[in-house]
Design a protein around this motif. Structure first.
Motif, PDB file in Angstrom:
ATOM      1  N   PHE A 271      -6.134  23.953  -5.585  1.00 16.45           N
ATOM      2  CA  PHE A 271      -5.930  22.495  -5.622  1.00 16.45           C
ATOM      3  C   PHE A 271      -4.453  22.217  -5.847  1.00 16.45           C
ATOM      4  CE2 PHE A 271      -5.967  18.208  -7.484  1.00 16.45           C
ATOM      5  CZ  PHE A 271      -6.793  17.554  -6.580  1.00 16.45           C
ATOM      6  N   ASP A 272      -3.938  21.249  -5.091  1.00 18.09           N
ATOM      7  CA  ASP A 272      -2.533  20.898  -5.271  1.00 18.09           C
ATOM      8  C   ASP A 272      -2.366  19.381  -5.362  1.00 18.09           C
ATOM      9  OD1 ASP A 272       0.040  21.437  -5.701  1.00 18.09           O
ATOM     10  OD2 ASP A 272       0.419  22.469  -3.799  1.00 18.09           O
ATOM     11  N   LEU A 273      -1.262  18.995  -5.984  1.00 21.86           N
ATOM     12  CA  LEU A 273      -1.006  17.562  -6.185  1.00 21.86           C
ATOM     13  C   LEU A 273       0.373  17.187  -5.678  1.00 21.86           C
ATOM     14  CD1 LEU A 273      -2.276  16.805  -9.822  1.00 21.86           C
ATOM     15  CD2 LEU A 273      -3.079  15.744  -7.706  1.00 21.86           C
ATOM     16  N   GLU A 274       0.461  15.963  -5.151  1.00 24.52           N
ATOM     17  CA  GLU A 274       1.745  15.469  -4.650  1.00 24.52           C
ATOM     18  C   GLU A 274       1.953  14.041  -5.145  1.00 24.52           C
ATOM     19  OE1 GLU A 274       3.297  14.495  -0.252  1.00 24.52           O
ATOM     20  OE2 GLU A 274       2.177  16.364  -0.394  1.00 24.52           O
ATOM     21  N   ILE A 275       3.202  13.739  -5.479  1.00 25.21           N
ATOM     22  CA  ILE A 275       3.494  12.368  -5.930  1.00 25.21           C
ATOM     23  C   ILE A 275       3.989  11.529  -4.758  1.00 25.21           C
ATOM     24  CG2 ILE A 275       5.085  10.986  -7.352  1.00 25.21           C
ATOM     25  CD1 ILE A 275       4.949  13.220  -9.421  1.00 25.21           C
ATOM     26  N   VAL A 276       3.468  10.308  -4.657  1.00 25.28           N
ATOM     27  CA  VAL A 276       3.937   9.376  -3.626  1.00 25.28           C
ATOM     28  C   VAL A 276       4.496   8.149  -4.341  1.00 25.28           C
ATOM     29  CG1 VAL A 276       3.284   7.948  -1.636  1.00 25.28           C
ATOM     30  CG2 VAL A 276       2.191  10.165  -1.994  1.00 25.28           C
ATOM     31  N   ARG A 277       5.695   7.753  -3.940  1.00 24.30           N
ATOM     32  CA  ARG A 277       6.321   6.578  -4.563  1.00 24.30           C
ATOM     33  C   ARG A 277       5.706   5.297  -4.020  1.00 24.30           C
ATOM     34  NH1 ARG A 277      12.776   6.148  -5.490  1.00 24.30           N
ATOM     35  NH2 ARG A 277      12.761   4.067  -6.384  1.00 24.30           N
ATOM     36  N   GLY A 278       5.332   4.375  -4.906  1.00 24.42           N
ATOM     37  CA  GLY A 278       4.659   3.131  -4.514  1.00 24.42           C
ATOM     38  C   GLY A 278       5.513   2.281  -3.575  1.00 24.42           C
ATOM     39  N   GLY A 279       4.842   1.418  -2.817  1.00 26.39           N
ATOM     40  CA  GLY A 279       5.520   0.610  -1.793  1.00 26.39           C
ATOM     41  C   GLY A 279       6.243  -0.598  -2.362  1.00 26.39           C
ATOM     42  N   GLY A 280       6.125  -0.841  -3.674  1.00 29.17           N
ATOM     43  CA  GLY A 280       6.880  -1.933  -4.290  1.00 29.17           C
ATOM     44  C   GLY A 280       6.251  -3.302  -4.130  1.00 29.17           C
ATOM     45  N   ALA A 281       4.964  -3.353  -3.773  1.00 22.56           N
ATOM     46  CA  ALA A 281       4.290  -4.653  -3.667  1.00 22.56           C
ATOM     47  C   ALA A 281       2.996  -4.602  -4.470  1.00 22.56           C
ATOM     48  CB  ALA A 281       3.979  -4.966  -2.208  1.00 22.56           C
ATOM     49  N   PHE A 282       2.653  -5.732  -5.087  1.00 20.94           N
ATOM     50  CA  PHE A 282       1.440  -5.818  -5.910  1.00 20.94           C
ATOM     51  C   PHE A 282       0.203  -5.412  -5.109  1.00 20.94           C
ATOM     52  CE2 PHE A 282      -2.022  -8.685  -7.498  1.00 20.94           C
ATOM     53  CZ  PHE A 282      -2.195  -8.079  -8.729  1.00 20.94           C
ATOM     54  N   VAL A 283       0.137  -5.848  -3.847  1.00 16.47           N
ATOM     55  CA  VAL A 283      -1.054  -5.603  -3.034  1.00 16.47           C
ATOM     56  C   VAL A 283      -1.239  -4.102  -2.729  1.00 16.47           C
ATOM     57  CG1 VAL A 283      -0.106  -5.859  -0.679  1.00 16.47           C
ATOM     58  CG2 VAL A 283      -2.412  -6.697  -1.188  1.00 16.47           C
TER      59      VAL A 283
END
Ligand SMILES: Cc1cc2nc3c(=O)[nH]c(=O)nc-3n(C[C@H](O)[C@H](O)[C@H](O)COP(=O)(O)O)c2cc1C
Ligand code: SF4
Ligand code: SF4
Ligand code: FES
Length: 605
Positions: A271-283
């Motif tokens: 099992f592996d994990l990756e971080i994704v940076r949020g798109g900067g919008a509430f929705v």
């Protein structure tokens, strides 16, 4: 003092860091190094202790001494007095406003005594960057248990029987989500953590990711093993830099120690994990928008006739859970479903983390059993209203939650009770309001926030919220009409019914609940041209009540425009032509002689 097992824990969560706690931590280490002590105490940087406004927080163990508002200037005294001589530094102790005394251990404070920590259990106790600290507190034991002793069905049975409901907002049963996804034999499957946390004022998920990242990682691997997924994504809000950093370090450490990657601790499970940076919008916190954003597309919601447990990320079966939901998984596996169910109330097991903010004496991060009364949260844990002003309402559930008036102070804090009265749990934001909050302006503020955050896909949400904002703005300016109240309710119904995603569907909640519980205020604004809270400037005037004024002159001293005149010990008066309605006289008058009036007829001269 015997330093053989002494630890000094310096809070380095975002709140305390903003008040220079890292400098305190560094100086403490330097000072100790320069001090002749046979055995050096261990100095650790921890995550948030919950009472950020009283930070930086320093805890000394095992003596259980807690110091608040510590600055670098206090470091010499902490080492010389407390560490070397066992003396308590009185000025750094916590003053409990409920108990009306200073306390040596933070655990005796009313703020902490009513709490029960499950998802926050390690925060403030461990260095989030050291996997050893997590392991010392039974970390990865639950993972070991599932990998070597449990089948997928057994794991899902435990989560289902625990009654855990998703902490991200809707309260959907976690076990049944996992079971549905497990049943699809379509591979690969994905696991996602929702760390987007867009509600204004909310910081529970940030604190968990910053202060105890391993618990989220462990929860996600357990789910991966249960539903036969080998890849997970952590979608973390754009602004949460420290959370992303601590999460990445924890992922790297977990890999080094064999808890992530191939053949986890010799189990044959990868099992592996990756971080994704949020798109900067509430929705982007909305499930389908979040998945679109991870895939590299615009973060816009899609219709949910097909659920993401069947077709989520890249159209593959996907489990999405909130940060706090993940943090509950390891303790449930370790302690069992029965244990978790014994906490909280029927249909609402376990605890909930709230970020308590607004006009309350103790603001901070609080974890309480589900079913705790709102009154206990505000008055015991929160210490009551600042300056003991009257409690007016609370807003739960973030921008699309609802306002709860004082008649409901004894309501139980759980998913069902809150939605029964028109509000919702949401992710756990609680904003406390006193009599100086205008409910019309509050509804207007949320409509403004949501009109900016609507992705624009649905006409009802895009245009409807804008129209509601316009109507509310007019009312706060004294340009509203009585029919506007009905119009707002009609628009609310249309927007809720015809919008695609949860943002549009719940957006009218603040308007609906403020009209339901505070209709008088709308009428005051429209008919009487008056804002009793003194917030809508066009509908506010100040005057001094002769009988109550003692002529102390404090109001005149605070007035920025010299609008107040009067002889000492005699009633003062306000010149409405000069007054800029800043409210300084109202807040500072010791006898409450300054009153709020409505629209003032312009003076003729
Ligand atoms: C506009 C909108 C924003 C949302 N933002 C978040 C968020 O920031 N974090 C979160 O966990 N859930 C958020 N949700 C709820 C998610 O869509 C989803 O229900 C949740 O992540 C599922 O996890 P849970 O079952 O563990 O609660 C949001 C929903 C909507 C409609
Ligand atoms: S309801 Fe609003 S935010 Fe949701 S998809 Fe429609 S326009 Fe976008
Ligand atoms: S509201 Fe402000 S400007 Fe007006 S009288 Fe009071 S202190 Fe002066
Ligand atoms: S960051 Fe230190 S108490 Fe919250």
């Amino acid at each position: 003092m015997n330093n053989s097992n002494r630890k000094i824990l310096v809070c380095c969560g975002t709140g305390c860091l903003a008040n220079n706690s890292f400098e305190v931590y560094t100086k403490l280490k330097e000072k100790l190094k320069d001090t002749k002590i046979a055995v050096q105490p261990l100095v650790k940087a921890t995550g948030c202790n919950g009472l950020c406004e009283k930070g930086p927080v320093v805890k000394i163990l095992p003596d259980d001494i807690s110091y608040f508002k510590v600055s670098t200037k206090d470091v010499d005294a902490i080492v010389e007095k407390t560490i070397l001589n066992g003396e308590i530094i009185d000025k750094l102790l916590y003053y409990d406003t409920n108990e009306k005394k200073k306390l040596i251990s933070h655990k005796d404070a009313t703020f902490y005594k009513h709490q029960q920590k499950i998802s926050l259990r390690n925060i403030g106790e461990v260095d989030p960057l050291l996997i050893e600290d997590y392991l010392e507190r039974d970390g990865y034991k639950a993972l070991r248990k599932v990998l070597f002793e449990m089948t997928s069905e057994e794991i899902i049975d435990v989560i289902e029987a625990s009654g855990l409901r998703g902490r991200g907002g809707a309260g959907f049963p976690t076990g049944s989500k996992w079971r549905t996804c497990y049943k699809y034999n379509n591979f690969p499957k994905y696991i996602v953590c929702n760390g987007d946390e867009g509600d204004p004022g909310a910081f529970m998920d940030r604190s968990i990711m910053e202060g105890d990242p391993n618990t989220v990682i462990e929860g996600m691997i357990i789910c991966g093993y249960a539903i036969k997924s080998h890849k997970g994504y952590l979608y973390i809000r754009d602004e949460y830099e420290l959370a992303r950093k601590n999460m990445q370090i924890a992922i790297d450490n977990a890999k080094k120690h064999g808890y992530l990657g191939e053949n986890i601790i010799g189990s044959n499970f990868d099992f592996d994990l990756e971080i994704v940076r949020g798109g900067g919008a509430f929705v982007c916190g909305e499930s389908s928008a979040l998945m679109a954003s991870i895939e590299g597309n615009v973060g816009e919601p899609r219709a949910k006739y097909i659920r993401s447990v069947e077709k989520g990320l890249w159209n593959q079966p996907t489990i999405l859970n909130n940060v706090e939901t993940w943090a509950n998984i390891p303790p449930i596996i370790s302690n069992g479903a029965k244990w978790f169910k014994s906490i909280g109330i029927e249909n609402n097991s376990g605890t909930k983390v709230f970020s308590l903010v607004g006009k309350v004496k103790n603001t901070g991060l609080v974890e309480v059993p589900m079913g705790t009364k709102l009154r206990e949260l505000v008055f015991d844990i929160g210490g009551g209203i600042i300056k003991d002003r009257p409690f007016k309402a609370i807003q739960t559930g973030g921008p699309s939650g609802g306002c709860i008036p004082k008649e409901h102070l004894d309501i139980s804090l759980d998913f069902d009770s809150l939605s029964n009265i028109g509000s919702m749990m949401g992710s756990g934001g609680v904003i406390v309001m006193d009599d100086t909050t205008c409910m019309v302006e509050l509804a207007r503020y949320y409509m403004e926030f949501l009109s900016e955050e609507s992705c624009g896909k649905c006409t009802t949400c895009r245009e409807g919220i804008k129209i509601m904002l316009e109507i509310l703005t007019n009312i706060t300016k004294g340009e509203g009409e009585l029919e506007d109240i009905e119009l707002l309710l009609d628009l609310s119904e249309t927007i809720s019914n015809a919008s695609l995603c949860g943002l549009g569907k719940t957006a009218p909640n603040p308007v609906i609940t403020t009209i339901k519980y505070f209709k008088d205020e709308y009428i005051d604004h429209i008919v009487n041209q008056k804002c009793n809270a003194g917030i809508c400037k066009k509908l506010t005037s100040y005057y001094i009540e002769e009988e109550i004024c003692i002529g102390c002159g404090l109001c005149a001293k605070k007035c920025p425009t010299n609008a107040i005149t009067g002889i000492k010990k005699e009633p003062h008066i306000i010149n409405a032509d000069i007054c800029v309605k800043c409210g300084a006289c109202f807040t500072n008058c010791p006898t409450g002689a300054v009153k709020i009036g409505g629209v003032v007829v312009e003076s003729k001269n």
